[in-house]
Scaffold this active site. Structure first.
Site, PDB file in Angstrom:
ATOM      1  N   LYS A  72      23.178  13.300  29.730  1.00 53.04           N
ATOM      2  CA  LYS A  72      22.945  14.234  28.620  1.00 53.04           C
ATOM      3  C   LYS A  72      24.016  15.331  28.505  1.00 53.04           C
ATOM      4  O   LYS A  72      24.241  15.859  27.430  1.00 53.04           O
ATOM      5  CB  LYS A  72      21.576  14.897  28.763  1.00 53.04           C
ATOM      6  CG  LYS A  72      20.418  13.974  28.465  1.00 53.04           C
ATOM      7  CD  LYS A  72      19.104  14.717  28.493  1.00 53.04           C
ATOM      8  CE  LYS A  72      17.950  13.771  28.287  1.00 53.04           C
ATOM      9  NZ  LYS A  72      16.666  14.456  28.166  1.00 53.04           N
ATOM     10  N   ASN A  93      20.769  14.617  23.553  1.00 58.41           N
ATOM     11  CA  ASN A  93      19.992  13.384  23.811  1.00 58.41           C
ATOM     12  C   ASN A  93      20.007  12.430  22.623  1.00 58.41           C
ATOM     13  O   ASN A  93      19.420  11.350  22.712  1.00 58.41           O
ATOM     14  CB  ASN A  93      18.547  13.710  24.206  1.00 58.41           C
ATOM     15  CG  ASN A  93      17.708  14.062  23.007  1.00 58.41           C
ATOM     16  OD1 ASN A  93      18.204  14.700  22.076  1.00 58.41           O
ATOM     17  ND2 ASN A  93      16.464  13.636  22.996  1.00 58.41           N
ATOM     18  N   GLY A 132      10.502  25.099  37.288  1.00 57.97           N
ATOM     19  CA  GLY A 132      11.639  24.194  37.348  1.00 57.97           C
ATOM     20  C   GLY A 132      12.859  24.751  36.641  1.00 57.97           C
ATOM     21  O   GLY A 132      12.726  25.556  35.709  1.00 57.97           O
ATOM     22  N   ALA A 136      15.359  19.425  31.999  1.00 57.46           N
ATOM     23  CA  ALA A 136      14.264  19.597  31.038  1.00 57.46           C
ATOM     24  C   ALA A 136      13.956  21.073  30.801  1.00 57.46           C
ATOM     25  O   ALA A 136      13.551  21.463  29.694  1.00 57.46           O
ATOM     26  CB  ALA A 136      13.025  18.876  31.551  1.00 57.46           C
ATOM     27  N   THR A 158      14.838  26.005  44.263  1.00 58.03           N
ATOM     28  CA  THR A 158      16.174  26.528  44.555  1.00 58.03           C
ATOM     29  C   THR A 158      16.404  27.759  43.675  1.00 58.03           C
ATOM     30  O   THR A 158      16.693  27.649  42.481  1.00 58.03           O
ATOM     31  CB  THR A 158      17.243  25.450  44.259  1.00 58.03           C
ATOM     32  OG1 THR A 158      16.818  24.231  44.868  1.00 58.03           O
ATOM     33  CG2 THR A 158      18.603  25.849  44.771  1.00 58.03           C
TER      34      THR A 158
HETATM   35  P1  ATR Z   1      15.014  16.987  34.822  1.00 55.29           P
HETATM   36  O1  ATR Z   1      16.196  16.574  34.011  1.00 55.29           O
HETATM   37  O2  ATR Z   1      13.843  16.051  34.729  1.00 55.29           O
HETATM   38  O3  ATR Z   1      14.629  18.417  34.626  1.00 55.29           O
HETATM   39  P2  ATR Z   1      16.426  17.661  37.251  1.00 55.29           P
HETATM   40  O4  ATR Z   1      17.492  18.259  36.432  1.00 55.29           O
HETATM   41  O5  ATR Z   1      16.798  16.795  38.402  1.00 55.29           O
HETATM   42  O6  ATR Z   1      15.453  16.780  36.352  1.00 55.29           O
HETATM   43  O7  ATR Z   1      15.465  18.844  37.756  1.00 55.29           O
HETATM   44  C1  ATR Z   1      14.394  18.606  38.579  1.00 55.29           C
HETATM   45  C2  ATR Z   1      13.583  19.886  38.778  1.00 55.29           C
HETATM   46  O8  ATR Z   1      12.454  19.560  39.602  1.00 55.29           O
HETATM   47  C3  ATR Z   1      14.327  20.982  39.497  1.00 55.29           C
HETATM   48  O9  ATR Z   1      13.829  22.229  39.081  1.00 55.29           O
HETATM   49  C4  ATR Z   1      13.945  20.710  40.951  1.00 55.29           C
HETATM   50  O10 ATR Z   1      14.027  21.835  41.800  1.00 55.29           O
HETATM   51  P3  ATR Z   1      15.430  22.222  42.556  1.00 55.29           P
HETATM   52  O11 ATR Z   1      16.263  22.921  41.531  1.00 55.29           O
HETATM   53  O12 ATR Z   1      15.008  23.090  43.674  1.00 55.29           O
HETATM   54  O13 ATR Z   1      16.022  20.903  43.007  1.00 55.29           O
HETATM   55  C5  ATR Z   1      12.507  20.324  40.800  1.00 55.29           C
HETATM   56  N1  ATR Z   1      12.021  19.497  41.913  1.00 55.29           N
HETATM   57  C6  ATR Z   1      12.195  18.160  42.092  1.00 55.29           C
HETATM   58  N2  ATR Z   1      11.575  17.737  43.208  1.00 55.29           N
HETATM   59  C7  ATR Z   1      10.987  18.831  43.765  1.00 55.29           C
HETATM   60  C8  ATR Z   1      10.177  19.056  44.929  1.00 55.29           C
HETATM   61  N3  ATR Z   1       9.850  18.058  45.748  1.00 55.29           N
HETATM   62  N4  ATR Z   1       9.744  20.312  45.163  1.00 55.29           N
HETATM   63  C9  ATR Z   1      10.065  21.330  44.335  1.00 55.29           C
HETATM   64  N5  ATR Z   1      10.812  21.181  43.225  1.00 55.29           N
HETATM   65  C10 ATR Z   1      11.269  19.959  42.931  1.00 55.29           C
END
Ligand code: ATR
Length: 290
Positions: A72, A93, A132, A136, A158
């Site tokens: 994207k 997208n 998050g 998204a 994070t």
């Molecule tokens: P998308 O495009 O679906 O938003 P992404 O860009 O990979 O996917 O983002 C995933 C989000 O889910 C992030 O906010 C991630 O947190 P981090 O920034 O800390 O990585 C969060 N996420 C994914 N798995 C997680 C987990 N097990 N616990 C907490 N946060 C999680």
């Protein structure tokens, strides 16, 4: 059913992996229902071939493309033009064929708007808690900025990513309305009527027993809980919210409406609510795990 013939127009999806996508189901059913000769197929380019894939699609007279994870952001380099909102979000997208190449749009934030409104969720004037800070989350932040959410608190595992995203969004929208927080800092938020929007992968099938935040104290602060996950139909986040008496919805309508808006851009034709509802029930019946 309309047959594929010499006048059929091809659209498709660029993603990798692409196998689990529901977009061909949505787009081909819509085309058939509305009697349009559009065919939608999945494409799986490798990262190093992405630019060639977009050029090749143009050369093949492909009408339009969707773009999903992980392309994207990367696809922006291959565009002739980019819509202003997509540029601000930093993610595209949907590609629409124009003279000489493709113009990129972001129908995720528009899809989210239409989906949320149809379920009675509005961000205007609201205090939003965004869970998050991934791809998204960007669409959610843009919508909150455009619609005039009062404040958005981003909670992310994070913290650094939440901080960066908050800074960028505040700069883009020229007001300080986004506040980054660590996951447990919601405890410092005053009692309120927050609208929580869940954008992490936590709780997605098959991890249906997980939610990013489990404490009841969190859910008691909410007036609405929107999960962009749609499989399972009721996530643990939604179940936790329901237990606290909070109104919930999942992301199936967002998925549907981002597709409908792309379909409308390609075909220059509005999809009526009646057709959208028909498609929604079909999707639910075919794919959603209860
Ligand atoms: P998308 O495009 O679906 O938003 P992404 O860009 O990979 O996917 O983002 C995933 C989000 O889910 C992030 O906010 C991630 O947190 P981090 O920034 O800390 O990585 C969060 N996420 C994914 N798995 C997680 C987990 N097990 N616990 C907490 N946060 C999680």
């Amino acid at each position: 059913m309309k047959d594929i013939d010499g006048k059929s127009r091809v659209c498709g999806l660029l993603a990798n992996p692409v196998e689990h996508t529901l977009s061909p189901f949505i787009q081909n059913h819509l085309a058939q229902k509305l009697g349009l000769g559009m065919v939608y197929v999945p494409f799986k380019p490798e990262e190093e071939g992405l630019e060639k894939a977009v050029q090749g699609a143009y050369a093949l007279n492909v009408l339009g493309l969707n773009v999903s994870v992980p392309y994207k952001e990367k696809v922006i380099n291959s565009l002739l033009e980019i819509d202003e909102n997509a540029k601000k979000i930093g993610a595209v997208n949907t590609l629409v064929r124009i003279e000489g190449g493709y113009k990129g749009y972001n129908t995720d934030y528009l899809g989210l708007k239409r989906a949320m409104e149809s379920d009675g969720f509005f961000v205007k004037g609201k205090e939003v808690i965004l869970l998050g800070a991934g791809g998204a989350a960007k669409a959610v932040l843009h919508l909150c900025g455009l619609e005039g959410a009062k404040k958005v608190y981003i909670l992310n595992r994070t913290a650094e990513k939440a901080k960066k995203m908050a800074e960028e969004t505040n700069k883009n929208h020229q007001r300080d309305f986004v506040i980054p927080m660590r996951l447990d800092e919601y405890k410092e938020l005053s009692k309120g009527e927050y609208l929580a929007i869940q954008t992490t992968n936590v709780g997605m099938y098959p991890y249906t027993e997980q939610a990013l935040i489990e404490e009841e104290e969190f859910y008691q602060k909410l007036s609405g809980a929107y999960d962009i996950v749609y499989n399972p139909a009721e996530t643990k986040f939604m179940r936790n919210a329901k237990k606290a008496g909070v109104k919930t919805a999942n992301g199936l309508k967002m998925l549907l409406y981002q597709g409908i808006i792309a379909f409308e851009l390609w075909n220059n034709q509005k999809v009526e609510e009646e057709t959208a509802n028909w498609m929604y029930h079909l999707l639910e019946k075919e794919f959603v795990k209860r």
